[in-house]
Design an enzyme around this catalytic site. Structure first.
Site, PDB file in Angstrom:
ATOM      1  N   GLY A  13      28.547   1.669  59.460  1.00  0.00           N
ATOM      2  CA  GLY A  13      27.310   1.037  59.001  1.00  0.00           C
ATOM      3  C   GLY A  13      27.351   0.467  57.594  1.00  0.00           C
ATOM      4  O   GLY A  13      26.325   0.429  56.922  1.00  0.00           O
ATOM      5  N   ASN A  15      27.720  -2.681  56.904  1.00  0.00           N
ATOM      6  CA  ASN A  15      26.871  -3.888  56.958  1.00  0.00           C
ATOM      7  C   ASN A  15      25.392  -3.516  57.000  1.00  0.00           C
ATOM      8  O   ASN A  15      24.559  -4.187  56.384  1.00  0.00           O
ATOM      9  CB  ASN A  15      27.250  -4.747  58.168  1.00  0.00           C
ATOM     10  CG  ASN A  15      28.469  -5.603  57.898  1.00  0.00           C
ATOM     11  OD1 ASN A  15      28.407  -6.552  57.126  1.00  0.00           O
ATOM     12  ND2 ASN A  15      29.586  -5.233  58.503  1.00  0.00           N
ATOM     13  N   ARG A  66      25.142   0.596  82.793  1.00  0.00           N
ATOM     14  CA  ARG A  66      24.718  -0.248  81.686  1.00  0.00           C
ATOM     15  C   ARG A  66      23.242  -0.617  81.783  1.00  0.00           C
ATOM     16  O   ARG A  66      22.524  -0.685  80.776  1.00  0.00           O
ATOM     17  CB  ARG A  66      25.570  -1.520  81.622  1.00  0.00           C
ATOM     18  CG  ARG A  66      25.356  -2.246  80.304  1.00  0.00           C
ATOM     19  CD  ARG A  66      25.616  -3.740  80.376  1.00  0.00           C
ATOM     20  NE  ARG A  66      26.815  -4.129  81.051  1.00  0.00           N
ATOM     21  CZ  ARG A  66      27.931  -4.544  80.440  1.00  0.00           C
ATOM     22  NH1 ARG A  66      27.993  -4.569  79.141  1.00  0.00           N
ATOM     23  NH2 ARG A  66      28.961  -4.931  81.148  1.00  0.00           N
ATOM     24  N   MET A  91      29.108  -1.831  69.222  1.00  0.00           N
ATOM     25  CA  MET A  91      30.323  -2.014  70.015  1.00  0.00           C
ATOM     26  C   MET A  91      30.100  -1.952  71.524  1.00  0.00           C
ATOM     27  O   MET A  91      31.029  -1.662  72.268  1.00  0.00           O
ATOM     28  CB  MET A  91      31.385  -0.984  69.592  1.00  0.00           C
ATOM     29  CG  MET A  91      31.753  -1.049  68.127  1.00  0.00           C
ATOM     30  SD  MET A  91      32.300  -2.690  67.595  1.00  0.00           S
ATOM     31  CE  MET A  91      33.952  -2.707  68.296  1.00  0.00           C
ATOM     32  N   ARG A  92      28.883  -2.228  71.974  1.00  0.00           N
ATOM     33  CA  ARG A  92      28.629  -2.335  73.418  1.00  0.00           C
ATOM     34  C   ARG A  92      28.356  -3.794  73.760  1.00  0.00           C
ATOM     35  O   ARG A  92      27.674  -4.483  72.994  1.00  0.00           O
ATOM     36  CB  ARG A  92      27.402  -1.506  73.843  1.00  0.00           C
ATOM     37  CG  ARG A  92      27.454  -0.049  73.538  1.00  0.00           C
ATOM     38  CD  ARG A  92      28.645   0.663  74.101  1.00  0.00           C
ATOM     39  NE  ARG A  92      28.685   0.727  75.567  1.00  0.00           N
ATOM     40  CZ  ARG A  92      29.726   1.209  76.244  1.00  0.00           C
ATOM     41  NH1 ARG A  92      30.806   1.632  75.610  1.00  0.00           N
ATOM     42  NH2 ARG A  92      29.690   1.252  77.558  1.00  0.00           N
ATOM     43  N   ILE A  93      28.897  -4.230  74.878  1.00  0.00           N
ATOM     44  CA  ILE A  93      28.583  -5.570  75.380  1.00  0.00           C
ATOM     45  C   ILE A  93      27.169  -5.525  75.969  1.00  0.00           C
ATOM     46  O   ILE A  93      26.842  -4.620  76.732  1.00  0.00           O
ATOM     47  CB  ILE A  93      29.579  -5.978  76.489  1.00  0.00           C
ATOM     48  CG1 ILE A  93      31.013  -5.939  75.965  1.00  0.00           C
ATOM     49  CG2 ILE A  93      29.210  -7.338  77.082  1.00  0.00           C
ATOM     50  CD1 ILE A  93      31.405  -7.081  75.084  1.00  0.00           C
ATOM     51  N   ASN A 108      24.645 -11.538  65.478  1.00  0.00           N
ATOM     52  CA  ASN A 108      25.797 -10.642  65.438  1.00  0.00           C
ATOM     53  C   ASN A 108      26.690 -11.046  64.270  1.00  0.00           C
ATOM     54  O   ASN A 108      26.771 -12.222  63.919  1.00  0.00           O
ATOM     55  CB  ASN A 108      26.600 -10.780  66.744  1.00  0.00           C
ATOM     56  CG  ASN A 108      27.842  -9.914  66.768  1.00  0.00           C
ATOM     57  OD1 ASN A 108      27.791  -8.718  66.485  1.00  0.00           O
ATOM     58  ND2 ASN A 108      28.986 -10.510  67.087  1.00  0.00           N
ATOM     59  N   HIS A 110      30.663 -11.025  63.091  1.00  0.00           N
ATOM     60  CA  HIS A 110      32.004 -10.906  63.668  1.00  0.00           C
ATOM     61  C   HIS A 110      33.038 -11.146  62.558  1.00  0.00           C
ATOM     62  O   HIS A 110      32.897 -12.107  61.789  1.00  0.00           O
ATOM     63  CB  HIS A 110      32.181 -11.927  64.790  1.00  0.00           C
ATOM     64  CG  HIS A 110      33.521 -11.845  65.433  1.00  0.00           C
ATOM     65  ND1 HIS A 110      33.853 -10.850  66.331  1.00  0.00           N
ATOM     66  CD2 HIS A 110      34.637 -12.601  65.278  1.00  0.00           C
ATOM     67  CE1 HIS A 110      35.110 -11.002  66.709  1.00  0.00           C
ATOM     68  NE2 HIS A 110      35.600 -12.059  66.091  1.00  0.00           N
TER      69      HIS A 110
HETATM   70  C1  GRF Z   1      32.461  -5.179  60.921  1.00  0.00           C
HETATM   71  O1  GRF Z   1      33.735  -5.639  60.608  1.00  0.00           O
HETATM   72  C2  GRF Z   1      31.763  -6.145  61.839  1.00  0.00           C
HETATM   73  O2  GRF Z   1      32.081  -7.469  61.579  1.00  0.00           O
HETATM   74  C3  GRF Z   1      32.298  -5.746  63.171  1.00  0.00           C
HETATM   75  O3  GRF Z   1      32.352  -4.340  63.128  1.00  0.00           O
HETATM   76  C4  GRF Z   1      32.519  -3.916  61.775  1.00  0.00           C
HETATM   77  C5  GRF Z   1      31.396  -2.977  61.465  1.00  0.00           C
HETATM   78  O4  GRF Z   1      31.546  -2.364  60.214  1.00  0.00           O
HETATM   79  N1  GRF Z   1      31.488  -6.297  64.222  1.00  0.00           N
HETATM   80  P1  GRF Z   1      30.354  -1.512  59.603  1.00  0.00           P
HETATM   81  O5  GRF Z   1      29.969  -0.468  60.643  1.00  0.00           O
HETATM   82  O6  GRF Z   1      29.225  -2.445  59.319  1.00  0.00           O
HETATM   83  O7  GRF Z   1      30.903  -0.879  58.370  1.00  0.00           O
END
Ligand code: GRF
Length: 182
Positions: A13, A15, A66, A91-93, A108, A110
């Protein structure tokens, strides 16, 4: 009125932390109204608690499929009634139905310069490909994974002596900068 945002996470987390901090700046145009993790004990849940933001765990492993997981997720999100959902290391589609229901209100982040290097292990593939620049992208989510209109990107150089870890540090710093902007 501020845009209300729910953040979905699966891990540490960092971000999430950057958007929680940005939301507290006096001129912020958004507020975080809830955090949902599909992984019990995800580190990001602590960031939510530290900012007094309601945090919830909806463990996908507790559901038979799902559709059942997404029904629980949708129910919690609808209770929180955000204007926007932000996937930050979630990390789930998500199914096409879920994505279509939140079209243009679901973003999202990426860790590559999309449309290059969709999917997992981006930094390893960046090294293999020998590209001289990589970066990160915030985009609107569409049913195809890591696809959709680009909102903002940041580029960073790739150096000859880089490893996955050194690229990750450089890219992550830019993720933390652009996600609140998006
Ligand atoms: C980040 O690199 C994001 O781009 C990717 O998963 C990672 C998550 O990192 N989708 P965090 O949990 O925000 O530290």
């Amino acid at each position: 009125m501020k845009l209300s945002v729910v953040v979905l996470i699966s891990g540490r987390g960092s971000n999430l932390k950057s958007v929680l901090e940005a939301a507290q700046l006096p001129d912020s145009r958004f507020q975080i109204v809830g955090v949902i993790s599909n992984v019990p004990g995800a580190g990001g849940l602590d960031h939510a608690k530290a900012h007094d933001v309601p945090a919830f765990v909806i463990d996908h492993k507790a559901f038979s499929d799902r559709a059942a997981f997404e029904a629980a997720l949708a129910s919690k999100i609808n209770q929180l009634a955000p204007g926007l959902i932000c996937l930050a290391g979630f990390m789930r589609i998500l199914s096409g139905d879920f994505v279509r229901a939140w079209r243009d209100r679901l973003i999202n982040i990426h860790p590559s310069l999309l449309p290059s290097f969709k999917g997992l292990n981006t930094h390893a593939r960046v090294l293999d490909a020998g590209v001289r620049f990589t970066g990160c992208t915030v985009h609107f989510v569409r049913p195809e994974t890591d696809d959709g209109p680009i909102i903002i990107q940041a580029a960073v150089p790739v150096y000859a002596d880089d490893s996955e870890a050194t690229i990750a540090v450089r890219v992550l710093a830019e993720e933390h900068r652009i996600l609140p902007l998006a």
